[in-house]
Design a protein around this motif. Sequence first.
Motif, short mmCIF file in Angstrom:
data_model
loop_
_atom_site.label_atom_id
_atom_site.label_comp_id
_atom_site.label_asym_id
_atom_site.label_seq_id
_atom_site.Cartn_x
_atom_site.Cartn_y
_atom_site.Cartn_z
N ARG A 62 0.78 -1.23 0.00
CA ARG A 62 0.00 0.00 0.00
C ARG A 62 0.82 1.28 0.00
O ARG A 62 0.28 2.37 0.15
CB ARG A 62 -1.00 0.01 1.15
CG ARG A 62 -1.97 -1.16 1.08
CD ARG A 62 -2.86 -1.19 2.27
NE ARG A 62 -3.41 0.14 2.48
CZ ARG A 62 -4.68 0.41 2.74
NH1 ARG A 62 -5.52 -0.58 2.81
NH2 ARG A 62 -5.09 1.63 2.94
N ARG A 121 0.69 0.37 -9.62
CA ARG A 121 -0.12 -0.18 -8.53
C ARG A 121 -1.14 -1.16 -9.07
O ARG A 121 -1.41 -1.19 -10.26
CB ARG A 121 -0.83 0.94 -7.78
CG ARG A 121 -1.75 1.75 -8.69
CD ARG A 121 -2.50 2.84 -7.98
NE ARG A 121 -1.65 3.95 -7.58
CZ ARG A 121 -2.11 5.07 -7.06
NH1 ARG A 121 -3.40 5.25 -6.89
NH2 ARG A 121 -1.30 6.03 -6.71
N GLY A 122 -1.70 -1.93 -8.18
CA GLY A 122 -2.76 -2.85 -8.54
C GLY A 122 -4.04 -2.09 -8.85
O GLY A 122 -4.18 -0.91 -8.51
N SER A 127 -5.38 -1.37 -2.92
CA SER A 127 -3.95 -1.67 -3.13
C SER A 127 -3.06 -0.50 -2.76
O SER A 127 -1.85 -0.64 -2.65
CB SER A 127 -3.70 -2.11 -4.57
OG SER A 127 -4.01 -1.07 -5.47
N GLY A 157 -0.83 -8.20 -10.29
CA GLY A 157 0.23 -8.01 -9.31
C GLY A 157 1.59 -7.71 -9.90
O GLY A 157 2.25 -6.77 -9.50
#
Length: 177
Positions: A62, A121-122, A127, A157
């Motif tokens: 995160r 980022r996801g 996320s 991912g």
Amino acid sequence: MHTVIVYESMYGNTREIAEAIAEGVHQADPRASVDCLPVARADADVARTADLLVVGGPTHMRGMSSGLSRRMAAMAEAKKEGHEDAAHEAYETAEGPGLRNWFHQLPKTEHGTHAAAFDTRGASPGSGGAAAGIAQRLSRHHYDVVAEPEGFIVENGDGPLREGELDRARAWGAALV
């Protein structure tokens, strides 16, 4: 105008975004000088020469990566069959300095030096993102952050990048100029 783009990349996604941002800067200003460097090759002197410093990295847990999260990511990638190239890049990054360490070496600058922050980022809202933390660190070093921190989406991912993200990164890079 001299733009320096510094990035940390585990699987190549953040590197691809950084390179697309560099292309966008060149599209907006063909005379611009652009250095696009992995964090391990970006010493303080190169950052000092920038009229615009753009910094980006992957999102881990995160936020910005740490030494532990980079090692965990490299170990996970090494377990995947057919991911030898990505595992090699991940191990190189895990063993080198990450953005957190790089910021400790970055000298404070005079106000009026522009900067921007991005991350990969996801797709899920939970996320998180590293770009806000990168922007905060740039501000603490007296850089004037000229754009909202930007996140670029990685599927599954570890990649690939979501369709259209490289075009979006080029447009974002052009808008920074």
